[in-house]
Design an enzyme around this catalytic site. Structure first.
Site, PDB file in Angstrom:
ATOM      1  N   ASP A  22       0.839  -1.206   0.000  1.00 10.37           N
ATOM      2  CA  ASP A  22       0.000   0.000   0.000  1.00 10.37           C
ATOM      3  C   ASP A  22       0.873   1.255   0.000  1.00 10.37           C
ATOM      4  O   ASP A  22       1.951   1.261   0.594  1.00 10.37           O
ATOM      5  CB  ASP A  22      -0.897  -0.039   1.252  1.00 10.37           C
ATOM      6  CG  ASP A  22      -2.074   0.911   1.145  1.00 10.37           C
ATOM      7  OD1 ASP A  22      -2.293   1.485   0.058  1.00 10.37           O
ATOM      8  OD2 ASP A  22      -2.780   1.084   2.155  1.00 10.37           O
ATOM      9  N   HIS A  39       3.153   3.395  -9.017  1.00  8.74           N
ATOM     10  CA  HIS A  39       2.899   1.975  -9.285  1.00  8.74           C
ATOM     11  C   HIS A  39       4.115   1.320  -9.951  1.00  8.74           C
ATOM     12  O   HIS A  39       4.449   0.172  -9.670  1.00  8.74           O
ATOM     13  CB  HIS A  39       1.655   1.813 -10.162  1.00  8.74           C
ATOM     14  CG  HIS A  39       0.399   2.283  -9.487  1.00  8.74           C
ATOM     15  ND1 HIS A  39       0.098   1.966  -8.181  1.00  8.74           N
ATOM     16  CD2 HIS A  39      -0.627   3.053  -9.923  1.00  8.74           C
ATOM     17  CE1 HIS A  39      -1.049   2.528  -7.850  1.00  8.74           C
ATOM     18  NE2 HIS A  39      -1.507   3.195  -8.879  1.00  8.74           N
ATOM     19  N   LEU A 133       9.897 -21.510  -4.780  1.00  2.59           N
ATOM     20  CA  LEU A 133       9.049 -20.466  -4.185  1.00  2.59           C
ATOM     21  C   LEU A 133       7.726 -20.461  -4.932  1.00  2.59           C
ATOM     22  O   LEU A 133       7.717 -20.548  -6.163  1.00  2.59           O
ATOM     23  CB  LEU A 133       9.737 -19.088  -4.326  1.00  2.59           C
ATOM     24  CG  LEU A 133       8.884 -17.841  -4.063  1.00  2.59           C
ATOM     25  CD1 LEU A 133       8.481 -17.764  -2.586  1.00  2.59           C
ATOM     26  CD2 LEU A 133       9.659 -16.557  -4.427  1.00  2.59           C
TER      27      LEU A 133
HETATM   28  C1  FPP Z   1      -1.120   0.193  -3.774  1.00  3.44           C
HETATM   29  O1  FPP Z   1      -0.918   1.569  -3.632  1.00  3.44           O
HETATM   30  C2  FPP Z   1      -1.112  -0.157  -5.207  1.00  3.44           C
HETATM   31  C3  FPP Z   1      -1.941  -1.009  -5.835  1.00  3.44           C
HETATM   32  C4  FPP Z   1      -2.993  -1.763  -5.119  1.00  3.44           C
HETATM   33  C5  FPP Z   1      -1.808  -1.148  -7.313  1.00  3.44           C
HETATM   34  C6  FPP Z   1      -0.991  -2.248  -7.902  1.00  3.44           C
HETATM   35  C7  FPP Z   1       0.284  -2.654  -7.273  1.00  3.44           C
HETATM   36  C8  FPP Z   1       1.509  -2.533  -7.863  1.00  3.44           C
HETATM   37  C9  FPP Z   1       1.669  -1.883  -9.181  1.00  3.44           C
HETATM   38  C10 FPP Z   1       2.728  -3.062  -7.209  1.00  3.44           C
HETATM   39  C11 FPP Z   1       2.992  -4.510  -7.528  1.00  3.44           C
HETATM   40  C12 FPP Z   1       3.177  -4.858  -8.940  1.00  3.44           C
HETATM   41  C13 FPP Z   1       3.239  -6.107  -9.467  1.00  3.44           C
HETATM   42  C14 FPP Z   1       3.579  -6.262 -10.909  1.00  3.44           C
HETATM   43  C15 FPP Z   1       3.014  -7.335  -8.660  1.00  3.44           C
HETATM   44  P1  FPP Z   1      -2.135   2.618  -3.708  1.00  3.44           P
HETATM   45  O2  FPP Z   1      -2.352   3.060  -5.101  1.00  3.44           O
HETATM   46  O3  FPP Z   1      -3.335   2.011  -3.017  1.00  3.44           O
HETATM   47  O4  FPP Z   1      -1.539   3.801  -2.881  1.00  3.44           O
HETATM   48  P2  FPP Z   1      -2.344   4.975  -2.120  1.00  3.44           P
HETATM   49  O5  FPP Z   1      -3.185   4.295  -1.058  1.00  3.44           O
HETATM   50  O6  FPP Z   1      -1.256   5.800  -1.533  1.00  3.44           O
HETATM   51  O7  FPP Z   1      -3.162   5.695  -3.133  1.00  3.44           O
END
Ligand code: FPP
Length: 245
Positions: A22, A39, A133
């Site tokens: 997060d 991201h 893994l």
């Molecule tokens: C969390 O931060 C982000 C997500 C839920 C989006 C997707 C995750 C990634 C891109 C990282 C992992 C990637 C891969 C390829 C496994 P948020 O956008 O909720 O942050 P905020 O709460 O600060 O807005």
């Protein structure tokens, strides 16, 4: 205090680490970047955490990458995140194969485009027998939806006479969850300072140790990961039992 792998008791590592990644958006905002860049950095962090998990020989890692609720985000952001998954999976396919990592995706894959599902299934198939893994990616995942799906699947079997209700126990129920072949997480990490489960692995997390850090996901370094593992090692897990003296 600086942390290194040497501070850890390698015989007392968790077998399964689950992470709610997060804070990508807030990290980007803090540094004056667009959310997408957060991201992108988050994906780089995920790769580093996968590598460290592999190196430490922790056999299961589950990453909460996209929740059922994340579909409510602006269309443009959802599209860029899905594109990032596609590009990252295509790019990392050979890394997974080479290292002996099994990919398993949990969640409602019918929500995704055909080309993303095809790519996921191709990698799952090619890495099916890998055992170093298991990398479990939660995509369009919701814990309540998973439990409801299990209830529906079990009910259907009962209705068809394939299952006797008297035989439904925890083992049978687990066999109907996405995580049927994965042990419960020992440690759950959530970054960004939020201290809640957000519908993640609700059934599986019953006895999991929780670790919260205020660090945003893109800045979750190896040292931060080791700190979380170190904190886990200091805990006494009793699973409802009594202290051992
Ligand atoms: C969390 O931060 C982000 C997500 C839920 C989006 C997707 C995750 C990634 C891109 C990282 C992992 C990637 C891969 C390829 C496994 P948020 O956008 O909720 O942050 P905020 O709460 O600060 O807005």
């Amino acid at each position: 205090m600086a942390f290194s792998s040497f501070s850890l008791d390698l015989s007392k590592l968790p077998k399964h680490v689950a992470i709610i990644m997060d804070g990508n958006g807030r990290w980007a905002k803090k540094h004056g970047f667009p959310r997408f860049y957060g991201h992108k950095k988050g994906a780089e962090t995920a790769k580093k955490v996968i590598e460290k998990t592999y190196e430490l020989r922790i056999p299961y890692l589950t990453l909460f990458a996209f929740s059922k609720e994340n579909w409510k985000r602006p269309k443009k952001e959802v599209e860029t995140i899905l594109e990032l998954f596609k590009v990252s999976l295509a790019k990392e396919k050979h890394f997974l194969i080479e290292k002996g990592i099994r990919l398993k995706v949990i969640g409602d894959r019918k929500d995704f485009s055909e080309d993303l599902v095809d790519l996921i299934e191709e990698i799952e198939e090619e890495t099916r027998h890998n055992s170093k893994l298991t990398l479990c990616l939660a995509l369009s995942y919701g814990g309540r939806a998973e439990i409801l799906k299990a209830v529906k699947d079990i009910s259907t079997k009962v209705k068809q006479g394939l299952l006797d209700p008297e035989t439904i126990d925890e083992k049978v129920f687990r066999e109907h969850l996405y995580t049927q072949d994965i042990p419960d997480p020992d440690l759950l990490i959530r970054t960004s300072g939020e201290e809640r489960l957000s519908n993640f692995l609700l059934f599986q997390i019953a006895y999991t140790e929780l670790y919260f850090t205020s660090v945003y996901w893109p800045e979750f370094t190896e040292e931060e990961y080791l700190k979380a593992l170190y904190s886990y090692q200091k805990r006494e897990r009793r699973f409802g039992g009594v202290h051992e003296f």
